[in-house]
Design a protein around this motif. Structure first.
Motif, short mmCIF file in Angstrom:
data_model
loop_
_atom_site.label_atom_id
_atom_site.label_comp_id
_atom_site.label_asym_id
_atom_site.label_seq_id
_atom_site.Cartn_x
_atom_site.Cartn_y
_atom_site.Cartn_z
N LEU A 1 43.01 47.64 36.21
CA LEU A 1 41.61 47.77 35.80
C LEU A 1 41.00 46.42 35.46
N SER A 2 41.80 45.58 34.78
CA SER A 2 41.30 44.24 34.44
C SER A 2 41.00 43.44 35.70
N ALA A 3 41.96 43.52 36.65
CA ALA A 3 41.74 42.79 37.91
C ALA A 3 40.51 43.33 38.63
N LEU A 4 40.39 44.69 38.64
CA LEU A 4 39.22 45.31 39.31
C LEU A 4 37.93 44.90 38.61
N TYR A 5 37.96 44.88 37.28
CA TYR A 5 36.77 44.49 36.51
C TYR A 5 36.36 43.06 36.84
N PHE A 6 37.33 42.17 36.78
CA PHE A 6 37.01 40.77 37.07
C PHE A 6 36.54 40.59 38.52
N SER A 7 37.15 41.38 39.42
CA SER A 7 36.73 41.30 40.83
C SER A 7 35.29 41.79 40.99
N ILE A 8 35.02 42.96 40.32
CA ILE A 8 33.64 43.50 40.41
C ILE A 8 32.65 42.55 39.75
N GLN B 1 29.61 40.79 41.43
CA GLN B 1 28.24 40.95 40.90
C GLN B 1 27.58 39.58 40.69
N MET B 2 28.36 38.63 40.18
CA MET B 2 27.82 37.28 39.98
C MET B 2 27.42 36.67 41.33
N ILE B 3 28.32 36.88 42.32
CA ILE B 3 28.01 36.35 43.66
C ILE B 3 26.75 37.01 44.22
N ASP B 4 26.71 38.36 44.03
CA ASP B 4 25.53 39.09 44.52
C ASP B 4 24.26 38.63 43.80
#
Length: 312
Positions: free
Chosen positions: A46-53, A57-60
């Motif tokens: 979940l932490s990895a998924l959160y940081f990935s999302i 989001q930052m990139i978007d």
């Protein structure tokens, strides 16, 4: 046997339950450990998924920000292009003003927008594209008008040159016509020649001394001239005495000559038919003095003859 001797009795511990391992307790501990491991794995995922999302989001957001800045810059350049369009056509100018106001309104909306997404980016891009298409249409109209104006200016210059050339030719023709007309008018003037002055008594007989004269007679010939207009002509004679005074009657009659009123000595009307015509004009008076007299003859506003005659 020694252990027994020392007082150790194994039977004493046979009934103690805690000294005997329980199968259910071991399974429970292993279950807890598995759950903890699974939860840890899930937490890491979940932490990895959160940081990935979050990273995505930052990139978007950065991409959206970049797109927004690009749209704003494009709109700014478009507004500058609108301002730089200079036209004299009232209809196009009014249309440009309306589209420029639309661009201002769109820029205000862009700056106030706080919630950005791909749909809004597409919407703003579409509106800016529409404005740019409209501006290109106006540019084509302006270019067409400029081309037409250049053509009209070129044609106008050509027409002006032609008109100028025609005007110059007309002026030259007018000058030649005026010169010819002047020559004709000058050529049409009736001239007087063979001007003489005779001293006469009361019976119109010649006298040898002018002081004895009761009248003077001016004789002359109106010369033939085919260019002159035939018909009744009024001839004025001015006789100037030796002392410089014009001889005239008590009425002091005058005639018009080159815008001035001149006094005259006598006048006569004759019928001129383009042939030589002998004319005599009388001036009645007394007290004439000897000396040189000046005789001037006028007809139709022109001096047609002059002569200086010595009288004894």
């Amino acid at each position: 046997m020694e252990e027994n001797k020392q007082g150790y009795d194994p039977s004493e511990f046979e009934d103690d339950d805690y000294m005997t391992p329980q199968p259910d307790a071991g399974k429970s501990i292993r279950g807890y450990r598995i759950v903890i491991i699974i939860l840890s794995v899930i937490l890491v995922a979940l932490s990895a998924l959160y940081f990935s999302i979050h990273r995505q989001q930052m990139i978007d957001n950065q991409l959206l920000q970049s797109d927004r800045d690009s749209i704003q810059n494009d709109l700014g350049r478009l507004m500058t292009d609108f301002d730089n369009l200079q036209v004299t056509n009232d209809s196009i100018s009014a249309g440009l003003t309306i589209e420029r106001d639309r661009a201002d309104s769109l820029m205000t909306r862009l700056k106030k927008e706080r919630s950005w997404n791909l749909a809004k980016i597409k919407q703003y891009e579409k509106e800016v594209g529409t404005l740019r298409t409209i501006m290109k249409g106006y540019i084509r109209q302006i270019d067409s008008l400029n081309t037409l104006n250049k053509k009209l200016i070129s044609e106008n210059v050509g027409y002006r040159k032609e008109i100028s050339s025609a005007k110059l030719r007309a002026e030259m023709a007018e000058e030649k016509a005026a010169e010819l007309d002047n020559k004709v008018r000058v050529g049409a003037v009736i001239r007087a020649r063979d001007i003489t002055l005779a001293a006469l008594n009361a019976n119109s007989k010649p006298v040898s001394r002018v002081k004895n004269a009761a009248r003077l007679r001016v004789d002359f010939v109106l010369t033939a001239n085919e260019l002159a207009t035939p018909g009744e002509k009024t001839i004025y004679v001015r006789i100037t005495s030796p002392d410089g005074y014009v001889l005239t009657t008590e009425a002091m009659p005058t005639f018009d000559f080159e815008g001035e009123r001149l006094s005259y000595s006598a006048m006569r009307e004759v019928d001129y038919q383009n042939q030589d015509l002998d004319v005599g004009i009388f001036y009645n008076s007394t007290g004439f003095a000897a000396g040189t007299y000046t005789v001037q003859l006028f007809c139709e506003g022109r001096l047609i003859g002059t002569s200086q005659i010595a009288m004894r």
